[in-house]
Design a protein around this motif. Structure first.
Motif, PDB file in Angstrom:
ATOM      1  N   ASP A  91     -47.741 -56.300   8.545  1.00  0.00           N
ATOM      2  CA  ASP A  91     -48.200 -57.426   7.891  1.00  0.00           C
ATOM      3  C   ASP A  91     -49.052 -58.336   8.844  1.00  0.00           C
ATOM      4  O   ASP A  91     -49.768 -59.099   8.339  1.00  0.00           O
ATOM      5  CB  ASP A  91     -46.533 -58.146   7.427  1.00  0.00           C
ATOM      6  N   VAL A 119     -52.438 -56.954   8.477  1.00  0.00           N
ATOM      7  CA  VAL A 119     -53.022 -57.355   7.240  1.00  0.00           C
ATOM      8  C   VAL A 119     -53.532 -58.755   7.389  1.00  0.00           C
ATOM      9  O   VAL A 119     -54.824 -59.187   6.910  1.00  0.00           O
ATOM     10  CB  VAL A 119     -52.327 -56.878   6.224  1.00  0.00           C
ATOM     11  N   THR A 152     -57.441 -60.029   7.044  1.00  0.00           N
ATOM     12  CA  THR A 152     -58.181 -60.528   5.755  1.00  0.00           C
ATOM     13  C   THR A 152     -57.839 -62.395   5.841  1.00  0.00           C
ATOM     14  O   THR A 152     -58.241 -62.686   4.902  1.00  0.00           O
ATOM     15  CB  THR A 152     -57.022 -60.378   4.674  1.00  0.00           C
ATOM     16  N   ALA A 161     -49.745 -61.460   3.209  1.00  0.00           N
ATOM     17  CA  ALA A 161     -50.120 -59.616   3.498  1.00  0.00           C
ATOM     18  C   ALA A 161     -48.602 -58.955   3.177  1.00  0.00           C
ATOM     19  O   ALA A 161     -48.743 -57.892   2.763  1.00  0.00           O
ATOM     20  CB  ALA A 161     -50.043 -59.957   5.116  1.00  0.00           C
ATOM     21  N   LEU A 169     -48.739 -55.685   0.943  1.00  0.00           N
ATOM     22  CA  LEU A 169     -47.915 -54.375   1.325  1.00  0.00           C
ATOM     23  C   LEU A 169     -46.983 -53.778   0.327  1.00  0.00           C
ATOM     24  O   LEU A 169     -46.899 -52.554  -0.057  1.00  0.00           O
ATOM     25  CB  LEU A 169     -47.467 -54.598   2.612  1.00  0.00           C
ATOM     26  N   VAL A 178     -52.461 -51.562   0.167  1.00  0.00           N
ATOM     27  CA  VAL A 178     -52.808 -51.534   1.656  1.00  0.00           C
ATOM     28  C   VAL A 178     -52.975 -49.915   1.906  1.00  0.00           C
ATOM     29  O   VAL A 178     -51.799 -49.411   1.846  1.00  0.00           O
ATOM     30  CB  VAL A 178     -52.227 -52.256   2.687  1.00  0.00           C
ATOM     31  N   VAL A 192     -59.153 -49.468   7.245  1.00  0.00           N
ATOM     32  CA  VAL A 192     -58.033 -50.104   6.564  1.00  0.00           C
ATOM     33  C   VAL A 192     -58.652 -50.509   5.312  1.00  0.00           C
ATOM     34  O   VAL A 192     -59.790 -51.334   5.088  1.00  0.00           O
ATOM     35  CB  VAL A 192     -57.527 -51.486   7.402  1.00  0.00           C
ATOM     36  N   VAL A 226     -57.827 -52.854   2.006  1.00  0.00           N
ATOM     37  CA  VAL A 226     -56.705 -54.003   1.330  1.00  0.00           C
ATOM     38  C   VAL A 226     -57.136 -54.194  -0.332  1.00  0.00           C
ATOM     39  O   VAL A 226     -58.543 -54.593  -0.581  1.00  0.00           O
ATOM     40  CB  VAL A 226     -56.809 -55.157   2.101  1.00  0.00           C
TER      41      VAL A 226
END
Length: 417
Positions: free
Chosen positions: A353, A356, A360, A367, A371, A376, A399, A401
């Motif tokens: 978390d 991410v 972002t 986040a 998830l 993700v 990564v 998202v």
């Protein structure tokens, strides 16, 4: 000032309108304007209770632009005073009160986004603190005398809260009167708003009549559903397209809307000719005739046309073309973007978390939601546990998202020595 004829103006004015009170009055106002060679005064008031706006807000703002393009005076009213109370429309409880400083900080960002649509040089910018800041208590009482508790309780959200025993502040009762008084102060001929604003808009008509002014015409635009296809577009529902979204994000989000919303989005969010929108509507109703993916009337191609139109309006035609290319490469052909930003990290491990959120620029709670929603992936492997430790190495990892955001990460070489 030369204005288009009545028929031309009314056709433009009525596009995408859900309800008008009243259409014959609107036609009469246009005729008066032509005869007097004077522009009508068109008001749209917005309370800047947040800094960012989305395309749902832009439906009425685009309608204000239509009047502007017809030669009328577009008044964009910043509700700097009323925002400190908060519009009770569709609220189950009172809003948190904002300070004057918070409101103006929001307004500063808000106006930058609005002028992506409106012509700033042709827009009369006002704020209702101009008249409310100088009112004394006697003025407030005079305004309060002009309505009744029974009249306020005719409003559905007030009636529901009263029946359930939820508190309703006196200031919330005053809010529709204050919005209505804005129209008196500005001597408006027309006020714009969403269908959820009907009670407040009608308060303007009533107060103008009490103050000896001709009652304004009320024009209401539909509320627009968000990406989920069911709820009203809003940040709370996380189903919105932000005005400040980058072109690739705006294009991709538009491509994710439900097919049944395509015509509504074309009508309310673009200036594509109505004849072309009607052609798209017929094609979507006869989808079996347009099965070839490259057919310009295939639903996918129609939606791409919509996405290009929206991106071009808020960015540029060139940005729309580039965003479409990005969508086709990354989403349709599932290529890895070459321009994914590289993050060189100093920590060798991160909870998922926190990683991410860092990449972002979102909150940790947002986040975690991403998830938990399975949005993700790291090196194409889905990561769903917010507290999972992600090891960062010297080798680049990719990564992903959502469908459209990619980041490259690796450990700072100084940390690997």
């Amino acid at each position: 000032m030369s204005f288009p004829d009545v028929e031309t103006q009314m056709k433009r004015i009525m596009r995408g309108v859900e309800e008008i009170i009243h259409q014959d009055e609107m036609s009469d106002r246009v005729r008066w304007s032509l005869k007097k060679k004077e522009p009508l005064r068109i008001k749209l008031g917005v309370d800047p209770t947040a800094a960012d706006i989305h395309l749902g807000h832009m439906v009425t703002i685009r309608k204000l632009r239509h009047f502007q393009e017809l030669g009328h005076t577009s008044i964009f009213l910043v509700g700097d005073f009323t925002a400190r109370i908060g519009d009770p429309t569709e609220r189950s409880e009172a809003r948190v009160r904002l300070t004057k400083e918070q409101v103006w900080e929001h307004a500063k960002h808000f106006k930058k986004q609005v002028f992506k649509i409106l012509d700033e040089e042709k827009t009369e910018m006002r704020n209702n603190g101009e008249w409310f800041d100088s009112m004394d208590f006697a003025d407030a009482l005079d305004l309060a005398y002009r309505s009744t508790v029974a009249r306020m309780l005719e409003r559905n959200d007030f009636e529901k809260r009263y029946r359930e025993g939820s508190p309703i502040s006196i200031s919330e009762f005053l809010y529709p009167l204050m919005q209505g008084y804005d129209s008196v102060a500005l001597k408006c001929h027309v006020e714009l708003g969403g269908t959820d604003q009907k009670f407040n808009l009608l308060a303007g008509r009533d107060l103008q009549a009490q103050f000896g002014q001709p009652p304004q015409v009320v024009i209401m635009t539909p509320l627009i559903e968000g990406l989920d296809g069911s709820k009203k577009m809003s940040k709370t529902a996380r189903n919105y397209i932000a005005v400040d979204d980058v072109p690739e994000e705006m294009f991709g989000k538009t491509m994710s809307i439900q097919d049944f919303l395509i015509v509504k989005y074309f009508t309310l969010l673009t200036d594509v000719e109505q004849a072309e929108v009607d052609r798209y509507e017929r094609a979507l109703a006869e989808v079996e005739k347009h099965q070839d993916l490259m057919d310009p009337l295939h639903p996918m191609q129609i939606k791409k046309s919509l996405a290009r139109s929206i991106v071009a309006e808020y960015h540029s035609k060139e940005a729309a073309v580039a965003a479409e290319d990005h969508f086709e490469r990354i989403v349709q052909r599932k290529e890895t973007p070459e321009d994914a930003p590289l993050w060189v990290l100093k920590e060798a491990t991160f909870p998922a978390d926190k990683l991410v959120a860092k990449l972002t620029a979102k909150s940790t709670s947002e986040a975690r939601r991403l998830l938990n929603d399975g949005a993700v992936k790291i090196d194409n492997v889905r990561v769903g546990d917010p507290v999972q430790e992600i090891r960062i190495g010297a080798r680049e990892q990719l990564v992903q998202v959502g469908k459209r955001k990619f980041f490259r990460i690796k450990l700072d070489k100084d940390q690997t020595d």
